[in-house]
Design a protein around this motif. Structure first.
Motif, PDB file in Angstrom:
ATOM      1  N   LYS A 339       0.830  -1.208   0.000  1.00 36.97           N
ATOM      2  CA  LYS A 339       0.000   0.000   0.000  1.00 36.97           C
ATOM      3  C   LYS A 339       0.866   1.261   0.000  1.00 36.97           C
ATOM      4  O   LYS A 339       0.623   2.197  -0.754  1.00 36.97           O
ATOM      5  CB  LYS A 339      -0.913   0.013   1.229  1.00 36.97           C
ATOM      6  CG  LYS A 339      -2.027  -1.006   1.213  1.00 36.97           C
ATOM      7  CD  LYS A 339      -2.864  -0.878   2.481  1.00 36.97           C
ATOM      8  CE  LYS A 339      -4.014  -1.859   2.504  1.00 36.97           C
ATOM      9  NZ  LYS A 339      -4.824  -1.734   3.746  1.00 36.97           N
ATOM     10  N   THR A 340       1.858   1.253   0.855  1.00 39.88           N
ATOM     11  CA  THR A 340       2.681   2.448   1.026  1.00 39.88           C
ATOM     12  C   THR A 340       3.449   2.809  -0.236  1.00 39.88           C
ATOM     13  O   THR A 340       3.546   3.981  -0.610  1.00 39.88           O
ATOM     14  CB  THR A 340       3.673   2.237   2.184  1.00 39.88           C
ATOM     15  OG1 THR A 340       2.943   1.991   3.388  1.00 39.88           O
ATOM     16  CG2 THR A 340       4.565   3.458   2.381  1.00 39.88           C
ATOM     17  N   TYR A 341       4.009   1.802  -0.906  1.00 42.86           N
ATOM     18  CA  TYR A 341       4.869   2.054  -2.056  1.00 42.86           C
ATOM     19  C   TYR A 341       4.187   1.793  -3.401  1.00 42.86           C
ATOM     20  O   TYR A 341       4.832   1.784  -4.435  1.00 42.86           O
ATOM     21  CB  TYR A 341       6.139   1.204  -1.945  1.00 42.86           C
ATOM     22  CG  TYR A 341       7.052   1.639  -0.818  1.00 42.86           C
ATOM     23  CD1 TYR A 341       7.948   2.684  -0.988  1.00 42.86           C
ATOM     24  CD2 TYR A 341       6.989   1.016   0.426  1.00 42.86           C
ATOM     25  CE1 TYR A 341       8.785   3.089   0.045  1.00 42.86           C
ATOM     26  CE2 TYR A 341       7.816   1.415   1.466  1.00 42.86           C
ATOM     27  CZ  TYR A 341       8.715   2.446   1.270  1.00 42.86           C
ATOM     28  OH  TYR A 341       9.536   2.853   2.303  1.00 42.86           O
ATOM     29  N   ASN A 342       2.879   1.566  -3.363  1.00 41.15           N
ATOM     30  CA  ASN A 342       2.124   1.317  -4.591  1.00 41.15           C
ATOM     31  C   ASN A 342       2.680   0.115  -5.358  1.00 41.15           C
ATOM     32  O   ASN A 342       2.992   0.186  -6.545  1.00 41.15           O
ATOM     33  CB  ASN A 342       2.102   2.561  -5.479  1.00 41.15           C
ATOM     34  CG  ASN A 342       1.039   2.483  -6.565  1.00 41.15           C
ATOM     35  OD1 ASN A 342       0.047   1.764  -6.413  1.00 41.15           O
ATOM     36  ND2 ASN A 342       1.246   3.197  -7.648  1.00 41.15           N
ATOM     37  N   LEU A 343       2.799  -0.995  -4.655  1.00 43.33           N
ATOM     38  CA  LEU A 343       3.299  -2.238  -5.225  1.00 43.33           C
ATOM     39  C   LEU A 343       2.133  -3.204  -5.415  1.00 43.33           C
ATOM     40  O   LEU A 343       0.996  -2.911  -5.062  1.00 43.33           O
ATOM     41  CB  LEU A 343       4.339  -2.875  -4.297  1.00 43.33           C
ATOM     42  CG  LEU A 343       5.396  -1.949  -3.703  1.00 43.33           C
ATOM     43  CD1 LEU A 343       6.276  -2.724  -2.732  1.00 43.33           C
ATOM     44  CD2 LEU A 343       6.236  -1.310  -4.795  1.00 43.33           C
TER      45      LEU A 343
END
Length: 378
Positions: A339-343
């Motif tokens: 979620k944080t790194y758009n993975l």
């Protein structure tokens, strides 16, 4: 890879699995109730230091892609779309294929399959470079390549046996491990790692199981005065994968009985099972999660545009509570950083493995199906 470690790695899982079943049988129902990411099918017949904080703003704005089992139509559509893709190369010609790079440990490399490619080095180490392009077609990298129409120059298997998450972070950052991992005995030096990542359209990462497994193996060796090595010769020969389940279990029990553990050695093994492993998992978790963040950041530094897929964890010893907790927390953490790194996060809860903890051919196909479904714009 250190031969002693390789021997212990397999015998340890068998000892832990078999010794834990009678004592922890009452935990079966609880194990079945754990998060789906921890579930793993174990078969003897392959055919039949605080948790790192993440920015709230990034987590709120990023999107998570948690993949479900792909329907055949989605899988076929991804394959067809990839075959039709055309990218313009620097010389003006068209490249019909995307480039997929798989990073990780022995699961990625295909250990347990009959045709893993490597060459011996001096001492106990091995050179896995032949497997980068010469990997087994039955490993999940080979199956992803087949599904997406990729040749061996566009589907690269950078799986390295016994690798830990901090080791992989070093490999991406430096193209080598600065020093040998003294616990596992592995040491790799491949500057081409960085070039492969720079050219990738898709990078998958499957790493972290060895982080706790390696110190547990060493602890088990110490507990048994290294008698657990004696079980490995039969297992490493690969014969157990070809036997029926009844014959396999008989072979395993005979081998364990032949260890002739003393009372002190057996007591030390039980102590490891019920308290020592829990301490190891607790100490390992913050180091692994910190390394996972470093891995993502280092890949981004080399290739800002590649799709990064985090492949989840299975649990090779589902009846031991500390292992259930360890892999459950790692799966949740991977979702969080996705979620944080758009993975992209891909759960693999139903991967079929053998008692040597590596996927069967069916297990590799299952992971490949998940990955094909997850790859964006194929």
């Amino acid at each position: 890879m250190n031969k002693r470690f390789a021997s212990l790695a397999v015998s340890a899982l068998l000892l832990v699995s078999l010794l834990s079943v009678p004592a922890l049988a009452e935990g079966t129902e609880a194990a079945a109730d754990t998060a789906g990411d921890d579930h793993v099918i174990v078969t003897l017949n392959p055919e039949a230091a605080l948790q790192p904080e993440t920015p709230a703003e990034a987590a709120a704005s990023a999107t998570e892609t948690a993949q479900a089992d792909p329907a055949p139509s989605a899988y076929d559509a991804a394959s067809a779309a990839t075959a039709a893709k055309a990218e313009v190369k620097a010389d003006g010609t068209k490249d019909e294929q995307l480039t997929y790079v798989a990073l990780g440990d022995s699961i990625v490399s295909g250990v347990g399959l009959a045709d893993v490619q490597y060459s011996a080095r001096s001492g106990y180490s091995v050179d896995m470079a032949p497997n980068f392009h010469g990997y087994s077609p039955d490993c999940y990298v080979g199956k992803v390549a087949a599904a997406l129409g990729l040749d061996r120059d566009h589907a690269i298997n950078l799986g390295l046996p016994a690798l830990t998450a901090p080791d992989l972070a070093d490999m991406i950052r430096y193209g080598k491990m600065p020093q040998m991992n003294m616990a596992s005995g592995c040491e790799y030096n491949y500057p081409e790692f960085q070039d492969y990542i720079r050219k990738a359209d898709v990078v998958s990462v499957q790493i972290g199981s060895n982080d706790a497994f390696v110190p547990c193996i060493v602890a088990l060796g110490n507990a048994t005065n290294w008698k657990s090595e004696k079980l490995a010769a039969t297992i490493l020969a690969g014969d157990l994968r070809n036997e029926g389940s009844g014959s396999t279990m008989s072979t395993i029990y005979r081998s364990i009985k032949a260890m002739n553990l003393t009372k002190a050695e057996r007591d030390a093994t039980w102590n490891l099972l019920f308290s020592g492993m829990s301490k190891i998992c607790d100490e390992t978790y913050p180091k692994t999660t910190a390394a996972l963040i470093s891995i993502v950041q280092e890949i981004r530094n080399l290739n800002p545009d590649a799709q990064i897929i985090l492949v989840g964890y299975t649990n090779p010893v589902p009846l031991i509570p500390c292992w259930r907790s360890y892999f459950n927390k790692l799966n949740k953490f991977e979702k969080q950083i996705a979620k944080t790194y758009n993975l992209t996060y891909v759960a693999i809860p139903n991967t079929e493995t053998t008692l040597d903890v590596h996927p069967t051919i069916k297990g590799h196909q299952y992971i490949a199906n998940k990955l094909v479904n997850a790859i964006e714009n194929p």
